[in-house]
Design a protein around this motif. Structure first.
Motif, PDB file in Angstrom:
ATOM      1  N   ALA A 171      28.600  22.096  46.161  1.00 28.25           N
ATOM      2  CA  ALA A 171      29.709  21.947  45.004  1.00 28.25           C
ATOM      3  C   ALA A 171      30.733  21.136  45.583  1.00 28.25           C
ATOM      4  O   ALA A 171      31.641  20.336  45.109  1.00 28.25           O
ATOM      5  N   TYR A 172      31.038  20.998  46.955  1.00 32.72           N
ATOM      6  CA  TYR A 172      32.024  20.404  47.439  1.00 32.72           C
ATOM      7  C   TYR A 172      31.466  19.636  48.854  1.00 32.72           C
ATOM      8  O   TYR A 172      30.545  19.648  49.515  1.00 32.72           O
ATOM      9  N   VAL A 200      35.432  17.274  45.145  1.00 34.87           N
ATOM     10  CA  VAL A 200      34.512  18.469  44.127  1.00 34.87           C
ATOM     11  C   VAL A 200      33.457  17.645  43.525  1.00 34.87           C
ATOM     12  O   VAL A 200      33.578  16.488  42.712  1.00 34.87           O
ATOM     13  N   ARG A 201      32.185  18.039  43.882  1.00 34.54           N
ATOM     14  CA  ARG A 201      30.976  17.164  43.585  1.00 34.54           C
ATOM     15  C   ARG A 201      30.933  17.176  42.106  1.00 34.54           C
ATOM     16  O   ARG A 201      31.319  17.994  41.233  1.00 34.54           O
ATOM     17  N   THR A 241      32.346  15.593  39.902  1.00 38.14           N
ATOM     18  CA  THR A 241      33.725  15.102  39.328  1.00 38.14           C
ATOM     19  C   THR A 241      34.374  14.028  40.039  1.00 38.14           C
ATOM     20  O   THR A 241      33.752  13.478  41.110  1.00 38.14           O
ATOM     21  N   ILE A 272      41.374  27.960  46.071  1.00 34.55           N
ATOM     22  CA  ILE A 272      41.284  26.757  45.069  1.00 34.55           C
ATOM     23  C   ILE A 272      41.031  27.422  43.615  1.00 34.55           C
ATOM     24  O   ILE A 272      41.670  26.871  42.586  1.00 34.55           O
ATOM     25  N   LEU A 287      43.608  22.455  41.463  1.00 33.57           N
ATOM     26  CA  LEU A 287      42.198  22.183  41.450  1.00 33.57           C
ATOM     27  C   LEU A 287      41.360  22.725  40.730  1.00 33.57           C
ATOM     28  O   LEU A 287      40.321  22.330  40.341  1.00 33.57           O
ATOM     29  N   TRP A 288      41.678  23.869  40.073  1.00 33.04           N
ATOM     30  CA  TRP A 288      40.683  24.529  39.179  1.00 33.04           C
ATOM     31  C   TRP A 288      40.886  24.428  37.871  1.00 33.04           C
ATOM     32  O   TRP A 288      41.916  24.402  37.327  1.00 33.04           O
ATOM     33  N   LYS A 339      37.777  19.835  36.666  1.00 34.39           N
ATOM     34  CA  LYS A 339      38.030  19.745  37.935  1.00 34.39           C
ATOM     35  C   LYS A 339      36.914  20.940  38.533  1.00 34.39           C
ATOM     36  O   LYS A 339      35.710  20.833  38.022  1.00 34.39           O
ATOM     37  N   ALA A 340      37.475  21.439  39.510  1.00 39.53           N
ATOM     38  CA  ALA A 340      36.629  22.410  40.179  1.00 39.53           C
ATOM     39  C   ALA A 340      36.089  23.711  39.251  1.00 39.53           C
ATOM     40  O   ALA A 340      37.271  24.226  38.728  1.00 39.53           O
ATOM     41  N   PRO A 366      34.179  27.490  46.379  1.00 46.20           N
ATOM     42  CA  PRO A 366      33.281  27.305  47.575  1.00 46.20           C
ATOM     43  C   PRO A 366      33.305  28.478  48.378  1.00 46.20           C
ATOM     44  O   PRO A 366      34.273  29.207  48.614  1.00 46.20           O
TER      45      PRO A 366
END
Length: 173
Positions: free
Chosen positions: A45-46, A67-68, A70, A147, A152-153, A157-158, A162
């Motif tokens: 995911a990251y 962040v994969r 995105t 996170i 970032l959440w 976004k995320a 992780p």
């Protein structure tokens, strides 16, 4: 034509080649320098990608945390403690440009803590500096929960926290 004896002698080579194909970090760690190392979490995911510094500063390493799936990318820096034995890391997202206050910096900080390196056997050490061989794994304590509590959440976004351990997955040129 290969005899049984020759096949037996080649078996370890075949197993080693298969091991490196399954786990490329085994082959990459000694060949990759830290400033070109790329790490990923176990959920894919990251992606954490180190970058060359290019100039003298108090920062010993810098990186991007993507962040994969995105367009979200956070900036990261590592500074050394006075004794040079510990690496203090910080991940920041959407920080204001120019002259910022401490409050501004705290508001955009996603994660802050020690960055530890590890080999595949679990031996912990300091994060390598530029020019040194890349660590096989990184340990960023409480990265996931930090996170989840940050800017970032959220939607777009995320959405996956992780794990705190990231593994070497490549080295870019």
């Amino acid at each position: 034509m290969l005899t049984n004896r020759m096949m037996t002698r080649l078996a370890p080579v075949r197993w080693a080649m298969m091991a490196f194909a399954v786990n490329p970090a085994l082959a990459l760690a000694g060949e990759c320098v830290q400033e070109k190392a790329v790490y990923g979490d176990m959920d894919d995911a990251y992606e954490l990608r180190f970058e060359p510094m290019g100039s003298e500063s108090s920062v010993s390493n810098k990186f991007k945390l993507a962040v994969r799936n995105t367009n979200v990318v956070a900036d990261g820096v590592v500074t050394r403690t006075d004794d040079q034995k510990r690496a203090d890391g910080r991940i920041m997202f959407e920080c204001p440009e120019g002259d910022v206050t401490g409050a501004d910096l705290r508001a955009c900080t996603v994660w802050q803590g020690m960055v530890y390196a590890s080999d595949l056997k679990g031996h912990i050490s300091a994060l390598p500096t530029e020019g040194e061989s890349a660590a096989e794994r990184l340990f960023l304590p409480a990265l996931g929960p930090s996170i989840q509590k940050s800017s970032l959440w959220g939607e777009g976004k995320a959405t996956v926290a992780p794990w705190d351990v990231l593994s070497l997955k490549g080295c870019y040129q």
